[in-house]
Design an enzyme around this catalytic site. Structure first.
Site, PDB file in Angstrom:
ATOM      1  N   GLU A  33      -4.539  -4.454  -0.221  1.00  0.00           N
ATOM      2  CA  GLU A  33      -4.322  -5.787   0.340  1.00  0.00           C
ATOM      3  C   GLU A  33      -4.812  -5.833   1.779  1.00  0.00           C
ATOM      4  O   GLU A  33      -4.633  -4.870   2.527  1.00  0.00           O
ATOM      5  CB  GLU A  33      -2.807  -6.069   0.308  1.00  0.00           C
ATOM      6  CG  GLU A  33      -2.396  -7.417   0.824  1.00  0.00           C
ATOM      7  CD  GLU A  33      -0.882  -7.555   0.894  1.00  0.00           C
ATOM      8  OE1 GLU A  33      -0.205  -6.620   1.375  1.00  0.00           O
ATOM      9  OE2 GLU A  33      -0.375  -8.599   0.454  1.00  0.00           O
ATOM     10  N   HIS A  35      -4.972  -6.144   5.588  1.00  0.00           N
ATOM     11  CA  HIS A  35      -3.990  -5.887   6.644  1.00  0.00           C
ATOM     12  C   HIS A  35      -4.628  -6.150   8.002  1.00  0.00           C
ATOM     13  O   HIS A  35      -4.593  -5.302   8.909  1.00  0.00           O
ATOM     14  CB  HIS A  35      -3.445  -4.463   6.548  1.00  0.00           C
ATOM     15  CG  HIS A  35      -2.273  -4.355   5.623  1.00  0.00           C
ATOM     16  ND1 HIS A  35      -2.412  -4.411   4.259  1.00  0.00           N
ATOM     17  CD2 HIS A  35      -0.925  -4.251   5.850  1.00  0.00           C
ATOM     18  CE1 HIS A  35      -1.207  -4.311   3.689  1.00  0.00           C
ATOM     19  NE2 HIS A  35      -0.295  -4.223   4.634  1.00  0.00           N
ATOM     20  N   ASP A  44      -0.194  -0.420   2.476  1.00  0.00           N
ATOM     21  CA  ASP A  44       1.032  -0.479   1.666  1.00  0.00           C
ATOM     22  C   ASP A  44       1.148   0.691   0.693  1.00  0.00           C
ATOM     23  O   ASP A  44       2.234   0.937   0.146  1.00  0.00           O
ATOM     24  CB  ASP A  44       1.108  -1.800   0.892  1.00  0.00           C
ATOM     25  CG  ASP A  44       1.345  -2.992   1.802  1.00  0.00           C
ATOM     26  OD1 ASP A  44       1.562  -2.787   3.008  1.00  0.00           O
ATOM     27  OD2 ASP A  44       1.304  -4.127   1.303  1.00  0.00           O
ATOM     28  N   HIS A 119       5.213  -2.684  -0.473  1.00  0.00           N
ATOM     29  CA  HIS A 119       4.559  -4.017  -0.547  1.00  0.00           C
ATOM     30  C   HIS A 119       5.603  -5.046  -0.978  1.00  0.00           C
ATOM     31  O   HIS A 119       6.185  -4.920  -2.065  1.00  0.00           O
ATOM     32  CB  HIS A 119       3.405  -3.918  -1.554  1.00  0.00           C
ATOM     33  CG  HIS A 119       2.710  -5.187  -1.897  1.00  0.00           C
ATOM     34  ND1 HIS A 119       2.015  -5.933  -0.966  1.00  0.00           N
ATOM     35  CD2 HIS A 119       2.559  -5.836  -3.079  1.00  0.00           C
ATOM     36  CE1 HIS A 119       1.466  -6.989  -1.591  1.00  0.00           C
ATOM     37  NE2 HIS A 119       1.793  -6.949  -2.863  1.00  0.00           N
ATOM     38  N   GLU A 121       5.725  -7.988  -2.210  1.00  0.00           N
ATOM     39  CA  GLU A 121       5.642  -8.710  -3.480  1.00  0.00           C
ATOM     40  C   GLU A 121       5.948  -7.830  -4.684  1.00  0.00           C
ATOM     41  O   GLU A 121       6.097  -8.328  -5.811  1.00  0.00           O
ATOM     42  CB  GLU A 121       4.254  -9.346  -3.634  1.00  0.00           C
ATOM     43  CG  GLU A 121       3.948 -10.440  -2.619  1.00  0.00           C
ATOM     44  CD  GLU A 121       3.374  -9.919  -1.305  1.00  0.00           C
ATOM     45  OE1 GLU A 121       3.639  -8.743  -0.941  1.00  0.00           O
ATOM     46  OE2 GLU A 121       2.675 -10.680  -0.622  1.00  0.00           O
ATOM     47  N   HIS A 176       3.980  -8.376   8.320  1.00  0.00           N
ATOM     48  CA  HIS A 176       2.787  -7.948   7.600  1.00  0.00           C
ATOM     49  C   HIS A 176       1.638  -7.652   8.562  1.00  0.00           C
ATOM     50  O   HIS A 176       1.222  -8.523   9.325  1.00  0.00           O
ATOM     51  CB  HIS A 176       2.343  -9.007   6.588  1.00  0.00           C
ATOM     52  CG  HIS A 176       1.066  -8.655   5.913  1.00  0.00           C
ATOM     53  ND1 HIS A 176       0.995  -7.708   4.902  1.00  0.00           N
ATOM     54  CD2 HIS A 176      -0.195  -9.065   6.130  1.00  0.00           C
ATOM     55  CE1 HIS A 176      -0.261  -7.586   4.525  1.00  0.00           C
ATOM     56  NE2 HIS A 176      -1.009  -8.388   5.252  1.00  0.00           N
ATOM     57  N   GLU A 181       4.010  -1.963  10.793  1.00  0.00           N
ATOM     58  CA  GLU A 181       3.027  -1.283   9.938  1.00  0.00           C
ATOM     59  C   GLU A 181       1.927  -0.631  10.769  1.00  0.00           C
ATOM     60  O   GLU A 181       1.487   0.490  10.477  1.00  0.00           O
ATOM     61  CB  GLU A 181       2.412  -2.269   8.930  1.00  0.00           C
ATOM     62  CG  GLU A 181       3.343  -2.600   7.783  1.00  0.00           C
ATOM     63  CD  GLU A 181       2.668  -3.425   6.692  1.00  0.00           C
ATOM     64  OE1 GLU A 181       2.893  -3.105   5.516  1.00  0.00           O
ATOM     65  OE2 GLU A 181       1.934  -4.390   7.009  1.00  0.00           O
TER      66      GLU A 181
HETATM   67 ZN    ZN Z   1       1.731  -4.104   4.334  1.00  0.00          ZN
HETATM   68 MN    MN Z   2       1.850  -5.994   1.356  1.00  0.00          MN
END
Ligand code: ZN
Ligand code: MN
Length: 263
Positions: A33, A35, A44, A119, A121, A176, A181
Site C-alpha cells: 500500500e 505510504h 505494513d 494494516h 483495513e 497512516h 510508521e
Molecule cells: Zn501503514
Molecule cells: Mn495500511
C-alpha cells in the site's frame, strides 16, 4: 542450518520439533500500500514482521511467512486505491487466505498462534478468518488452540505518545505513513525511507462518513494522512520497545499455562 526464528527457513523436522515443543507461531499480516512519497509500499508488512521476529527471539517462537497483501485500502485509513502501486485483496479473499494458513498451522500441531496485524483495513477480515478457522476446526474440538489477534500500534504506551508528540497528537486514525510508521521504519529499514521526499500537506480533515462512487479529495496528495515532521529512528526504537515488551508480556500471560509438550 542457521539459527532462525523464520518458520520458512527451517527444514520440516525442525518445524515439527519446534511446534511440538510449544513454540508460539506468529503470523504477520500486512499490505502492499502507498505510504507517501517518502516510504516504500511494504511498511505494513515490514513492521509486524520485524516486531514478530524480535518477540519470537524472546519467547522461543517462530514467524510464519508474512501475508504481503492486505484488505482493500480505504481513503481515510490508507489513502485508498487511487495511488499507483497499492495492491489489494477483497475482504473475502483476505479472510480465506488467513483462515487457510491458520488451518494449516493447526493441522501441523500449532496450538498457540499470534496474528499480528500491520494494516488497519485487515482488522475485520482477520477476525473473520479466525472465526472461520474455529468454525472449520469445530468449536468443541479445537484441541486447546488459542489464537491472539492484535494491531501493533495498540501496544504503544500512552506515555510514549506524549513524549513523541509534545505539541499534540493528531490521533492514531491519521497516523497512516505519518510519524509513528515513519519512525519505526527509520529504526528498522532506513534505506526504505527518504525524508527529503516527504511533502508536508496534511493533516487530512475528513468528514465523519465514507463516500463511495465519488472521490475523497480530503486525502492529502502526498498520501500521508497526518505529518512526517518529527519522525526519527530514536522515536522508532521507543515505539518498538513498547510494542515488543507488551507483546512478550501478553504472550507470557496468555500462553504460560497449558503449554504443549511433555506433561
Ligand atoms: Zn501503514
Ligand atoms: Mn495500511
Amino acid at each position: 542450518m542457521i539459527e532462525t526464528v523464520l518458520f520458512a527457513e527451517l527444514a520440516w523436522p525442525q518445524v515439527a520439533s519446534r511446534i511440538a515443543a510449544g513454540a508460539p507461531i506468529f503470523l504477520p499480516i500486512g499490505a502492499t500500500e502507498q505510504h507517501g512519497r517518502h516510504m516504500a509500499m511494504n511498511v505494513d508488512a515490514v513492521l509486524p514482521t520485524a516486531i514478530a521476529e524480535r518477540v519470537a527471539r524472546r519467547v522461543g517462537g517462530l514467524v510464519a511467512p508474512t501475508i504481503p497483501y492486505g484488505n482493500r485500502s480505504q481513503p481515510k485509513t490508507g489513502g485508498g486505491r487511487a495511488f499507483p502501486g497499492t495492491l489489494d485483496l477483497t475482504a473475502a479473499t483476505f479472510s480465506a487466505v488467513v483462515r487457510d494458513v491458520l488451518l494449516g498451522l493447526f493441522r501441523h500441531g500449532a496450538q498457540r498462534i499470534v496474528v499480528l496485524n500491520g494494516h488497519y483495513e485487515n482488522i475485520s477480515p482477520a477476525i473473520e478468518a479466525i472465526e472461520l478457522a474455529f468454525d472449520a476446526i469445530g468449536r468443541d474440538r479445537a484441541d486447546g488452540l488459542i489464537v491472539l489477534r492484535l494491531d501493533h500500534w495498540d501496544l504503544i504506551a500512552p506515555g510514549t505518545i506524549d513524549r513523541m508528540f509534545p505539541d499534540g497528537y493528531p490521533g492514531i486514525e491519521l497516523e497512516h505513513a505519518s510519524v509513528i510508521e515513519t519512525s519505526m521504519m527509520l529504526a528498522l529499514r532506513p534505506e526504505l525511507v527518504d525524508l527529503a521526499a516527504a511533502v508536508d500537506d496534511g493533516p487530512a480533515e475528513f468528514v465523519r462518513w465514507e463516500r463511495y462512487g465519488a472521490p475523497t479529495p480530503e486525502v492529502p496528495a502526498s498520501g500521508v494522512l497526518s505529518m512526517t515532521k518529527g519522525a526519527s529512528a530514536e522515536k522508532g526504537e521507543w515505539l518498538l520497545h513498547d510494542i515488543v515488551e507488551a507483546l512478550v508480556a501478553a504472550i507470557e500471560r496468555e500462553f504460560a499455562s497449558n503449554q504443549r509438550g511433555p506433561a
